[in-house]
Design an enzyme around this catalytic site. Structure first.
Site, short mmCIF file in Angstrom:
data_model
loop_
_atom_site.label_atom_id
_atom_site.label_comp_id
_atom_site.label_asym_id
_atom_site.label_seq_id
_atom_site.Cartn_x
_atom_site.Cartn_y
_atom_site.Cartn_z
N ASN A 60 0.81 -1.22 0.00
CA ASN A 60 0.00 0.00 0.00
C ASN A 60 0.84 1.28 0.00
O ASN A 60 0.39 2.32 -0.47
CB ASN A 60 -0.93 -0.02 1.23
CG ASN A 60 -1.54 1.33 1.51
OD1 ASN A 60 -2.53 1.72 0.90
ND2 ASN A 60 -0.95 2.10 2.44
N SER B 24 -4.00 2.35 -8.81
CA SER B 24 -4.79 3.59 -8.81
C SER B 24 -5.52 3.74 -10.13
O SER B 24 -5.05 3.24 -11.17
CB SER B 24 -3.85 4.79 -8.63
OG SER B 24 -4.53 5.99 -8.95
N TYR C 201 3.59 9.04 -11.38
CA TYR C 201 2.68 8.25 -10.53
C TYR C 201 1.88 7.25 -11.36
O TYR C 201 1.76 6.08 -10.99
CB TYR C 201 1.75 9.23 -9.81
CG TYR C 201 0.78 8.59 -8.84
CD1 TYR C 201 1.21 8.16 -7.58
CD2 TYR C 201 -0.56 8.45 -9.15
CE1 TYR C 201 0.32 7.60 -6.68
CE2 TYR C 201 -1.46 7.89 -8.26
CZ TYR C 201 -1.01 7.47 -7.02
OH TYR C 201 -1.90 6.91 -6.13
N ALA D 195 2.67 5.97 -14.22
CA ALA D 195 3.59 4.92 -14.69
C ALA D 195 3.81 3.89 -13.58
O ALA D 195 3.80 2.68 -13.83
CB ALA D 195 4.93 5.54 -15.11
N SER D 196 4.00 4.37 -12.35
CA SER D 196 4.23 3.43 -11.24
C SER D 196 3.00 2.56 -11.01
O SER D 196 3.11 1.36 -10.76
CB SER D 196 4.62 4.18 -9.95
OG SER D 196 3.50 4.84 -9.37
N LYS D 197 1.82 3.16 -11.12
CA LYS D 197 0.59 2.42 -10.81
C LYS D 197 0.19 1.48 -11.95
O LYS D 197 -0.40 0.43 -11.71
CB LYS D 197 -0.53 3.40 -10.47
CG LYS D 197 -0.28 4.20 -9.18
CD LYS D 197 -0.17 3.27 -7.99
CE LYS D 197 -0.02 4.01 -6.67
NZ LYS D 197 0.02 3.11 -5.51
P1 NDP Z 1 -0.99 8.62 2.50
O1 NDP Z 1 -0.12 9.65 1.93
O2 NDP Z 1 -2.07 9.03 3.43
O3 NDP Z 1 -0.10 7.49 3.22
C1 NDP Z 1 1.00 6.95 2.59
C2 NDP Z 1 1.64 5.90 3.48
O4 NDP Z 1 2.79 5.37 2.78
C3 NDP Z 1 2.14 6.45 4.79
O5 NDP Z 1 1.85 5.50 5.81
C4 NDP Z 1 3.64 6.56 4.59
O6 NDP Z 1 4.36 6.39 5.80
C5 NDP Z 1 3.89 5.38 3.67
N1 NDP Z 1 5.15 5.45 2.94
C6 NDP Z 1 5.55 6.38 2.03
N2 NDP Z 1 6.79 6.10 1.59
C7 NDP Z 1 7.17 4.95 2.19
C8 NDP Z 1 8.33 4.15 2.14
N3 NDP Z 1 9.37 4.45 1.35
N4 NDP Z 1 8.38 3.02 2.92
C9 NDP Z 1 7.36 2.70 3.72
N5 NDP Z 1 6.22 3.42 3.81
C10 NDP Z 1 6.14 4.54 3.06
O7 NDP Z 1 -1.59 7.80 1.26
P2 NDP Z 1 -3.04 7.15 0.99
O8 NDP Z 1 -3.53 6.45 2.17
O9 NDP Z 1 -3.88 8.16 0.32
O10 NDP Z 1 -2.64 6.11 -0.16
C11 NDP Z 1 -2.29 4.78 0.11
C12 NDP Z 1 -2.05 4.06 -1.21
O11 NDP Z 1 -3.22 4.17 -2.03
C13 NDP Z 1 -0.92 4.65 -2.04
O12 NDP Z 1 -0.24 3.62 -2.72
C14 NDP Z 1 -1.64 5.53 -3.04
O13 NDP Z 1 -0.88 5.71 -4.20
C15 NDP Z 1 -2.89 4.72 -3.28
N6 NDP Z 1 -4.00 5.49 -3.79
C16 NDP Z 1 -4.52 6.54 -3.08
C17 NDP Z 1 -5.57 7.27 -3.59
C18 NDP Z 1 -6.18 8.42 -2.86
O14 NDP Z 1 -7.05 9.09 -3.44
N7 NDP Z 1 -5.80 8.71 -1.63
C19 NDP Z 1 -6.15 6.96 -4.90
C20 NDP Z 1 -5.54 5.84 -5.56
C21 NDP Z 1 -4.51 5.13 -5.00
P3 NDP Z 1 5.37 7.51 6.41
O15 NDP Z 1 4.58 8.74 6.65
O16 NDP Z 1 5.89 6.87 7.61
O17 NDP Z 1 6.39 7.74 5.33
#
Ligand code: NDP
Length: 246
Positions: free
Chosen positions: A91, A143, A156, A158-160
């Protein structure tokens, strides 16, 4: 219902948002949950505390999942301590939005390294133990941006999109070992990630959502939990969109 009793689950990026909601949902279904985070130790501890208050079992563990060696160490340590890893939710994700023409190399690399390579790292190291056990369920968070594209998000999306390809290939490789690999593609979900968007972008996005609102992290977590457990035992290599009908 405690349908995940006896399972050990890792949720990456579970200190907030969709990851935190997923960790809570899996723990509420009986799984022991590893709450992975990168920098937000306090927030991750709070998620752990909230799970424990509800009678669940969880542990927060720091690891930058984009770091190959550290990720290996992280997964090996969990296996050593718990003797099994049954569920992996990839995630963790970041955005560094900007138009293609002005996008820095760092912004491209950061997003690919975290979202795509981080997912690869975790899948690689966890699947070794799932193969040993001949069972497992991996869910990668993609996503809508990886399916439809989105202006300002070439890195983003591209990654997804890469995550979707990786999911389908890994599903074919691992099916013979009874390991299922699926992806969930959320639309716009209320979280830190979307809080950062300008209001004009949110308003424009809203026009394309049939249900007329952003999703809640719990609504993504419900789909993830379905894919994690045995109710989805004949589903692999799929991408489930949870986007309010975009
Ligand atoms: P948030 O920004 O709220 O949370 C992101 C989480 O990822 C945090 O817990 C952060 O932890 C962690 N994180 C980031 N970098 C790293 C790393 N290198 N190693 C470990 N943990 C890491 O994101 P969302 O909850 O909104 O999104 C969660 C997922 O869902 C993502 O993959 C996002 O791309 C995807 N998504 C979200 C959408 C949305 O509308 N919100 C839509 C579509 C997909 P820390 O703070 O400790 O770095």
């Amino acid at each position: 219902m405690r349908r995940l009793e006896g399972k050990v689950a890792i949720v990456t990026g579970a200190s907030r948002g969709i990851g935190a909601a997923t960790a809570k949902k899996l723990a509420g279904s009986g799984a022991m949950v590893i709450i992975n985070y990168c920098g937000s130790a306090e927030a991750a501890s709070q998620v752990e505390y909230e799970i424990e208050q509800l009678g669940g079992v969880a542990k927060s563990v720091q690891c930058d999942i984009s770091d190959y060696e550290k990720c290996k160490e992280f997964v090996d340590c969990i296996y050593k301590e718990y003797g099994q890893i049954d569920i992996l939710i990839n995630n963790a994700g970041v955005t560094r939005d900007g138009l293609l023409i002005g996008m820095d190399e760092d912004d491209f690399d950061k997003v690919i390294d975290t979202n795509l390579k981080g997912t690869f790292n975790c899948m690689k190291f966890v699947s070794k133990y799932m193969i040993k056990k001949r069972s497992g369920s991996i869910i990668n968070i993609s996503s809508v941006s990886g399916i439809m594209g989105n202006p300002g998000q070439v890195n983003y999306s591209a990654s997804k999109a890469g995550i979707i390809g990786m999911t389908k290939s890994a599903a074919k490789e691992l099916a013979a070992r009874n390991i299922r690999v699926n992806a969930v593609a959320p639309g716009f979900v209320e979280s830190n990630m979307t809080d950062k968007l300008p209001q004009s972008v949110k308003d424009e996005a809203g026009k394309h959502i049939s249900l007329g609102r952003f999703g809640k992290p719990e609504e993504i977590a419900n789909a993830v939990a379905f894919l994690a457990g045995d109710e989805s035992s004949y589903i692999t290599g799929q991408v489930i969109s949870v986007d309010g009908g975009m």
